[in-house]
Motif scaffolding. Structure first.
Motif, PDB file in Angstrom:
ATOM      1  N   GLN A  60      -5.900  -2.330  -1.432  1.00 55.39           N
ATOM      2  CA  GLN A  60      -5.958  -1.428  -2.455  1.00 55.39           C
ATOM      3  C   GLN A  60      -5.580   0.228  -1.962  1.00 55.39           C
ATOM      4  O   GLN A  60      -4.865   0.974  -2.447  1.00 55.39           O
ATOM      5  CB  GLN A  60      -7.172  -1.287  -3.057  1.00 55.39           C
ATOM      6  N   TRP A  61      -6.090   0.573  -0.813  1.00 49.21           N
ATOM      7  CA  TRP A  61      -5.663   1.603   0.051  1.00 49.21           C
ATOM      8  C   TRP A  61      -4.005   1.701   0.260  1.00 49.21           C
ATOM      9  O   TRP A  61      -3.692   2.652   0.101  1.00 49.21           O
ATOM     10  CB  TRP A  61      -6.355   1.813   1.231  1.00 49.21           C
ATOM     11  N   TYR A  62      -3.420   0.649   0.980  1.00 46.23           N
ATOM     12  CA  TYR A  62      -2.172   0.699   0.645  1.00 46.23           C
ATOM     13  C   TYR A  62      -1.400   1.072  -0.505  1.00 46.23           C
ATOM     14  O   TYR A  62      -0.485   1.988  -0.372  1.00 46.23           O
ATOM     15  CB  TYR A  62      -1.700  -0.651   1.240  1.00 46.23           C
ATOM     16  N   VAL A  63      -1.712   0.488  -1.722  1.00 45.18           N
ATOM     17  CA  VAL A  63      -1.185   0.706  -2.843  1.00 45.18           C
ATOM     18  C   VAL A  63      -1.204   2.262  -3.271  1.00 45.18           C
ATOM     19  O   VAL A  63      -0.299   3.004  -3.518  1.00 45.18           O
ATOM     20  CB  VAL A  63      -1.760   0.075  -3.962  1.00 45.18           C
ATOM     21  N   ARG A  64      -2.522   2.955  -2.873  1.00 46.00           N
ATOM     22  CA  ARG A  64      -2.925   4.103  -3.339  1.00 46.00           C
ATOM     23  C   ARG A  64      -2.004   5.057  -2.363  1.00 46.00           C
ATOM     24  O   ARG A  64      -1.404   6.210  -2.868  1.00 46.00           O
ATOM     25  CB  ARG A  64      -4.436   4.362  -3.108  1.00 46.00           C
ATOM     26  N   LEU A  65      -1.942   4.771  -1.274  1.00 45.97           N
ATOM     27  CA  LEU A  65      -1.073   5.787  -0.293  1.00 45.97           C
ATOM     28  C   LEU A  65       0.424   5.748  -0.604  1.00 45.97           C
ATOM     29  O   LEU A  65       1.088   6.585  -0.406  1.00 45.97           O
ATOM     30  CB  LEU A  65      -1.333   5.295   1.306  1.00 45.97           C
ATOM     31  N   GLN A  66       0.869   4.657  -1.087  1.00 48.96           N
ATOM     32  CA  GLN A  66       2.330   4.385  -1.400  1.00 48.96           C
ATOM     33  C   GLN A  66       2.574   5.142  -3.010  1.00 48.96           C
ATOM     34  O   GLN A  66       3.789   5.782  -3.025  1.00 48.96           O
ATOM     35  CB  GLN A  66       2.711   2.777  -1.884  1.00 48.96           C
ATOM     36  N   VAL A  99      -4.790 -15.319 -11.515  1.00 45.89           N
ATOM     37  CA  VAL A  99      -4.115 -14.664 -10.259  1.00 45.89           C
ATOM     38  C   VAL A  99      -3.722 -13.381 -10.297  1.00 45.89           C
ATOM     39  O   VAL A  99      -2.989 -13.044 -11.084  1.00 45.89           O
ATOM     40  CB  VAL A  99      -2.889 -15.817  -9.748  1.00 45.89           C
ATOM     41  N   GLU A 100      -4.152 -12.431  -9.595  1.00 47.05           N
ATOM     42  CA  GLU A 100      -3.997 -11.043  -9.664  1.00 47.05           C
ATOM     43  C   GLU A 100      -3.061 -10.800  -8.657  1.00 47.05           C
ATOM     44  O   GLU A 100      -3.447 -10.801  -7.435  1.00 47.05           O
ATOM     45  CB  GLU A 100      -5.280 -10.244  -9.754  1.00 47.05           C
ATOM     46  N   ARG A 101      -1.774 -10.060  -8.956  1.00 43.58           N
ATOM     47  CA  ARG A 101      -0.845  -9.812  -8.078  1.00 43.58           C
ATOM     48  C   ARG A 101      -1.072  -7.932  -7.743  1.00 43.58           C
ATOM     49  O   ARG A 101      -0.425  -7.412  -8.635  1.00 43.58           O
ATOM     50  CB  ARG A 101       0.365  -9.943  -8.282  1.00 43.58           C
ATOM     51  N   LEU A 102      -1.785  -7.657  -6.614  1.00 45.54           N
ATOM     52  CA  LEU A 102      -1.721  -6.342  -6.519  1.00 45.54           C
ATOM     53  C   LEU A 102      -0.449  -5.656  -5.940  1.00 45.54           C
ATOM     54  O   LEU A 102      -0.148  -4.532  -6.553  1.00 45.54           O
ATOM     55  CB  LEU A 102      -2.770  -6.011  -5.386  1.00 45.54           C
ATOM     56  N   MET A 103       0.261  -6.521  -5.386  1.00 45.74           N
ATOM     57  CA  MET A 103       1.783  -6.123  -4.726  1.00 45.74           C
ATOM     58  C   MET A 103       2.521  -7.449  -5.044  1.00 45.74           C
ATOM     59  O   MET A 103       1.903  -8.460  -4.943  1.00 45.74           O
ATOM     60  CB  MET A 103       1.606  -5.540  -3.268  1.00 45.74           C
ATOM     61  N   PRO A 104       3.934  -7.386  -4.877  1.00 40.30           N
ATOM     62  CA  PRO A 104       4.783  -8.543  -4.937  1.00 40.30           C
ATOM     63  C   PRO A 104       4.270  -9.440  -3.713  1.00 40.30           C
ATOM     64  O   PRO A 104       4.120 -10.863  -4.057  1.00 40.30           O
ATOM     65  CB  PRO A 104       6.089  -8.043  -4.803  1.00 40.30           C
TER      66      PRO A 104
END
Length: 316
Positions: A17-23, A303-308
């Motif tokens: 989740q932090w990775y997504v937020r920083l991106q 199935v939840e896909r936070l990123m591909p």
């Protein structure tokens, strides 16, 4: 073999989740909050390192312009260098990865036979024996005039031995040695134990502490350096993977997901709240997306896909 070691599901999900937020944002305030989270616990640092390693295989999927993405990764790496000094290179989480997972990764590069995530290998050895190497595995072969020796560094191998009256067929792991007695069998080498499944013939097992046991066809034995667990029935799943099939016979969902994760280039996790759901059936190993579709149809999960490249099986 788990690719995430002892990292908790919660830490891995938070890191993703932090990775997504920083991106998406990457503001100074977000960077500071992320730094505080990483410094909060040694496991957070190890979880972030894992997310970074997985993401590097999927760099083309990043949505940001190439220059911005490169700058963001550079900033994170510089901060991580500082955090490594502050947190200490000997913290439990980082130290465990550095002393276990990293040597195995590097060790696989020098093995006679090795497989990556999602890859299996089918090989005919010089003596006519047939071996199948499962995903994320490494194997050495040492044949000479007096013996035929395989060393399974990590992972899993299925073996159909050829007859040779003058040279015993041996398989070594860190926990002990197995001698085939006219046999088809599989060996799984994990961090702290070896699992042996015998499908034909017999296998003599000698642990490092010199305890000896003969495992018959149709039996499974799990042993450590110091001894044996109670003998159980052989698992047909440990043979079916060589045909691209994952068999589940009341297999906990968490274990099935961990097995599927070995065949995906990204990350596949399982929420602990559904990890004990029993699963029955057969699933295609080389088409994990279809396997996940079958799971969603049969169980109260989604199935939840936070990123591909980051997916999690959660309650419906």
């Amino acid at each position: 073999m788990s690719t995430t070691g002892k990292l908790s599901h919660a830490s891995l999900e938070q890191a993703a989740q932090w990775y997504v937020r920083l991106q998406d944002q990457g503001s100074t305030q977000e960077q500071q909050r992320w730094q505080a989270w990483v410094a909060q616990h040694p496991e957070h640092l190890a979880a972030w390192q894992y997310v970074e390693r997985v993401s590097q295989r999927f760099a083309p999927l990043l949505d940001q312009p190439q220059g911005a993405s490169r700058a963001l990764r550079s900033t994170r790496r510089q901060t991580l260098k500082t955090l490594l000094v502050v947190c200490g290179g000997s913290t439990l989480a980082w130290g465990t990865w550095r002393t276990t997972a990293l040597p195995r990764l590097v060790g696989g590069w020098s093995a006679d036979y090795a497989t990556a995530s999602g890859e299996t290998r089918d090989t005919l050895l010089a003596d006519g024996s047939h071996v199948w190497l499962n995903a994320l595995s490494a194997l050495d072969v040492r044949f000479d005039a007096v013996q035929r020796l395989l060393n399974l560094r990590f992972g899993e191998v299925l073996i159909d031995t050829a007859k040779d009256a003058h040279r015993p067929f041996l398989v070594d792991t860190e926990q002990g040695r197995m001698q085939a007695l006219g046999t088809r069998f599989s060996v799984v080498h994990d961090d702290n134990h070896t699992q042996l499944n015998v499908f034909e013939g017999r296998v003599r097992v000698t642990t490092l502490s010199q305890q000896v046991r003969i495992i018959e066809a149709g039996q499974q034995s799990v042993f450590t350096r110091d001894g044996f667990q109670p003998t159980a029935s052989a698992s047909q799943a440990r043979e079916a993977w060589s045909r691209g099939v994952l068999l589940a016979d009341n297999l906990p969902l968490g274990e099935l997901v961990a097995e599927l994760n070995r065949y995906r280039p990204g990350h596949l996790g399982c929420d602990p709240s559904v990890a004990q759901l029993p699963v029955m059936g057969s699933f295609p190993l080389m088409d994990s997306d279809h396997a996940l579709h079958l799971l969603q149809a049969a169980l109260p999960v989604r199935v939840e896909r936070l990123m591909p490249w980051w997916a999690t099986v959660r309650p419906q």
